[in-house]
Design a protein around this motif. Sequence first.
Motif, short mmCIF file in Angstrom:
data_model
loop_
_atom_site.label_atom_id
_atom_site.label_comp_id
_atom_site.label_asym_id
_atom_site.label_seq_id
_atom_site.Cartn_x
_atom_site.Cartn_y
_atom_site.Cartn_z
N THR A 25 0.83 -1.20 0.00
CA THR A 25 0.00 0.00 0.00
C THR A 25 0.87 1.26 0.00
N ARG A 26 0.23 2.37 -0.25
CA ARG A 26 0.96 3.66 -0.26
C ARG A 26 1.61 3.91 1.10
N ASP A 70 -5.30 -0.33 -7.36
CA ASP A 70 -4.84 1.01 -7.75
C ASP A 70 -5.00 2.00 -6.60
N ARG A 71 -6.14 1.96 -5.91
CA ARG A 71 -6.37 2.89 -4.80
C ARG A 71 -5.45 2.59 -3.62
N GLU A 73 -2.45 1.29 -3.74
CA GLU A 73 -1.06 1.63 -4.08
C GLU A 73 -0.86 3.13 -4.26
N ARG A 74 -1.85 3.81 -4.79
CA ARG A 74 -1.68 5.22 -5.15
C ARG A 74 -2.31 6.19 -4.17
N SER A 75 -3.29 5.73 -3.39
CA SER A 75 -3.97 6.66 -2.49
C SER A 75 -3.80 6.23 -1.03
N SER A 76 -4.57 5.26 -0.56
CA SER A 76 -4.49 4.85 0.85
C SER A 76 -5.29 3.58 1.07
N TYR A 139 -12.78 4.43 -14.50
CA TYR A 139 -11.44 3.82 -14.51
C TYR A 139 -11.44 2.58 -15.41
#
Length: 531
Positions: A25-26, A70-71, A73-76, A139
């Motif tokens: 995760t991010r 995607d969320r 890895e890129r957001s939270s 998306y």
Amino acid sequence: MVDDTSLNKLIDDHGWLDTPQSIITREGKEVDSSSERWHLPYSIWKSTSLDFNKIINLKIRWSVKSYVRDRLERSSVHAGYSVFQHVYTEFLRYAADFDIQHGKQFKEQLISLIESRISVTRKEHRLWALYRPIQWYIYCAENYPELGFCPAYAMELEGMSIPGNPKGEAVRMEDPDKGPLHHSLELPLLIAAMKNDTSKELKHLQEKVAVALSIAFGRNPANLTYLREEDFIDLTPEAEERCYILKIPRIKKKQLSPRDDFLDEYLAPLYANYIIELIDKNAAINTELQFNNRVIPNPKPLFINQNGNRAALLSSDFENAYNVTSADITGLLKSFVARHNLISPVTKSLLQVNTRRLRYTLATGLAAEGISKKELARILDHTDTQHVLVYFEMAGKVVEHLDKAAAKGLSRYLQFFKGKVIDSDDEAVNGERADKHISYIDEENPTDQENIGVCGESSICHLDPPYSCYLCPKFQPYRHAGHEHVLECLLQNREKRLEKYENARLGIQLDEVIAAVAQVTELCAEGNNNG
């Protein structure tokens, strides 16, 4: 029905990235994504496992996995969890009604499902709930149109105007169960119960600290779940007058960890003592974690979950293994109210309390006192002032009209008077001292004076008689004095102040005194009837 082979062929033919065995995760946490059930490291909620088996259609299931990844890895972690929950609850749990197949009808059937949900949520005035599900579809249409997601329809969705979550509505509506607590009739009940609570049980101490911090700082429950004992600091351990601060985790979107940034908040000594009592109780609790024959030392949370945090343990998020959840914080507030049987004078039922209501209460009270928008935003930890405007809209409405009947009716709930009603000076402490006899003088008509009772304080009193007397446990009011007249004068003066100054705080300041005087009139009436 499409099988794994058909789906795998689509993935291979188009060079799409398939779901890996694990995801970082991010925030730098590892998530095991090798099965259909993902355990997310999100300790503030009781259950943060994603069950993809609930999504029957394999193409949709794979696309949801891709967007959740995607969320993450890129957001939270929060974003990934929220996407899954919203896409399923708002769209996919209704998929069976539309018999979504895998052939040529897939595209049209999925669009029909979404159009139906848009129509329903629009009628329910909750179109804002579709923001994340719609982002999922957009998306997928951009990245996987070959699965049956329509780019043209995605453009239509992208052009939709979706309102934000109406967070300020409970404040504006002054909902008796969801909006701010009544500053004069409900909030004092909570504070008085907290001050009078002498229990030393662990849960009861946790309740008291949760109530105190929610009243003082108006933070969301997630902020409290990440608090550790080390965040409580005594700046003046050697001084007679102590100065305490609490470092509160900010939990902002830009942070990789909820504890990456803090706000230092000064604590009143009374509230600091509640925390000291809780930390002393925590000392007997071992928070070392036994895992795979290893002993893992853990920082001790302020609020310890003795059963362990299930979400943290399932995801190997060991530093939060003993954190309580947001629901636990809310539960502490509710169990405190239930334990003290706090009945709201407004609703005549058990007081409904959560951190959001106490946040609203703090904010509307400060706005009524005249705080600046910038300072209120800082106190509530908002990045700008636009989110606090609703509290200033309501600032002039936090005090309602109060008449004698209402004051008497409410006094039985509030119990602000703690003194002793007397029949004569012979019964009174200091009854023989003329300097301890108290008179009420109407500020609108100074010639209108009334002897109301005796002060039982032996030393010099630093309060502000006669108003503060009715709130003092050492005040001894005469049973046959004109307390009804005092009540009438106070009510008239309250209304005049509000009309003259248009300052809600002036009304709030008088309400506790009015309730105490009303209580005395009722006690005197009962005594006269019994006599």
